[in-house]
Design an enzyme around this catalytic site. Sequence first.
Site, PDB file in Angstrom:
ATOM      1  N   MET A   1       1.108  -0.952  -0.101  1.00  0.00           N
ATOM      2  CA  MET A   1       0.070  -0.108   0.055  1.00  0.00           C
ATOM      3  C   MET A   1       0.721   1.196   0.027  1.00  0.00           C
ATOM      4  O   MET A   1       2.096   1.227   0.204  1.00  0.00           O
ATOM      5  CB  MET A   1      -0.949  -0.212   1.238  1.00  0.00           C
ATOM      6  N   CYS A   2       0.375   2.314  -0.283  1.00  0.00           N
ATOM      7  CA  CYS A   2       1.107   3.599  -0.325  1.00  0.00           C
ATOM      8  C   CYS A   2       0.292   4.731   0.553  1.00  0.00           C
ATOM      9  O   CYS A   2      -0.682   4.300   1.255  1.00  0.00           O
ATOM     10  CB  CYS A   2       0.913   4.249  -1.667  1.00  0.00           C
ATOM     11  N   GLU A   3       0.944   5.796   0.391  1.00  0.00           N
ATOM     12  CA  GLU A   3       0.314   6.799   1.018  1.00  0.00           C
ATOM     13  C   GLU A   3       0.175   8.140   0.367  1.00  0.00           C
ATOM     14  O   GLU A   3       1.072   8.263  -0.570  1.00  0.00           O
ATOM     15  CB  GLU A   3       0.963   7.327   2.558  1.00  0.00           C
TER      16      GLU A   3
ATOM     17  N   ASN B   1      -3.668   5.353  -3.875  1.00  0.00           N
ATOM     18  CA  ASN B   1      -3.391   4.303  -3.022  1.00  0.00           C
ATOM     19  C   ASN B   1      -4.339   3.399  -2.993  1.00  0.00           C
ATOM     20  O   ASN B   1      -5.629   3.453  -3.154  1.00  0.00           O
ATOM     21  CB  ASN B   1      -3.383   5.099  -1.688  1.00  0.00           C
TER      22      ASN B   1
END
Lengths: 257, 257
Positions: free
Chosen positions: A1-3, A108
């Site tokens: 996952m990302c931000e 995201n």
Amino acid sequence: MCELLGMSANVPTDIVFSFTGLMQRGGRTGPHRDGWGIGFYEGRGLRIFQDPQASSESEVAQLVQRYPIKSEVVIGHIRQANVGKVCLVNTHPFSRELWGRNWCFAHNGQLAGLTGSSSFYRPVGDTDSEAAFCDLLNRVRRAFPEPVSVEVLLPVLVAACSSYRQLGVFNCLLSDGDWLFSFCSSKLAHITRRAPFGPAQLKDADLKVDFQAETTPDDVVTVIATEPLTDNEQWSRYEPGEWRLWRRGECVASGKA
Amino acid sequence: MCELLGMSANVPTDIVFSFTGLMQRGGRTGPHRDGWGIGFYEGRGLRIFQDPQASSESEVAQLVQRYPIKSEVVIGHIRQANVGKVCLVNTHPFSRELWGRNWCFAHNGQLAGLTGSSSFYRPVGDTDSEAAFCDLLNRVRRAFPEPVSVEVLLPVLVAACSSYRQLGVFNCLLSDGDWLFSFCSSKLAHITRRAPFGPAQLKDADLKVDFQAETTPDDVVTVIATEPLTDNEQWSRYEPGEWRLWRRGECVASGKA
């Protein structure tokens, strides 16, 4: 996952404080080691800094933290790769020109079964995120070959985001430099700062800023992030399916898909 | 007028030396105070640094001079504005996605009577240069909706450049990350460095580099510039109307329009 990190403001504002918080999560206080990027609008111009290296170790990220670029719209991202290898071409934010404007996008989440289109806009890299961005722009262009206002455009954006959400997790930020569109499928938070301004303390680094000293009474600045970046302010969390359109720091439209 | 800088190499090569020379002309040894930009390909990814400030005073330019980004294809530009105001959106190089690749373009010269098209690619700013780039990509897309090899594409590129040349001065660099196309209407020079490598001395700054120490015997690196950047090497000047296609440091096709 990302931000994700987004900003919409009614005056050119520097995002060094929030960016510094986010960058810590790129390998220091968070696991997002697979690159980072940030796009700043200056008028209709878009300046993107990005690096496939961990943000906490990136020399370009250090420049951006030192250099107070002022902008009214910003889109930033740190990446923990799940689809697509770690390289520049897979690093958010992505940009394309549509209607003579620079569009910028960061995502995201993770989408299943979305592949590069053979339509007008085509992915350069191999992420699900860039494929979604291209698909979204292709839908916009098919619906509106000539420019329309964002109010007319909104139903197409919301319908596209709703359909991507069926394929997995889809939190995103999108802008053409004038407005900032945000869609939450699982996790997104926002805060609007306006007078009277107070101090803010980063969660992820020992850094405090007194916005009172940095602002004028008319400033309105909204920051959007996957997770709240400060721990002494009240952030609002989006609900799943909620979207918000920001312009000059204010929420000008919102709804739930 | 402006100055161009291009590089094509068969190994990822840093361009700090040449870039440092060019940057001096942006306000110190030259009059090109109205912005600068440089695009580096990393694989299919394109990283652009740019600034509407004079390059000799730009903090971003200092980063690029310190930071040895290695690339096989580079396009750089310093600007002395004649058409279009001084702002980010008018700063070269320009980029667009076509066929799922990032195309990058910079122009030196001035064109009369070329305006933004209402076709697919549209200028974001108001320079003649970006209008020409969009027009060129629109011609390519009309001729070839699907990807073709650069050899098949060349006649379209040359015909487009020849037509712009009728409108004024048109020296340009164009790349898709694989090849580097160069067209000279008035002024352009190139040098190909290969073993045995020797020392080079910048014209515009007190800087010398011994390429012998920086290279391997198989390296082939071509640098293209409006004016030769070094004063102890033999540069070749293009003739008016001459075009050259570079790939991995070598000239793979050339001709005269």
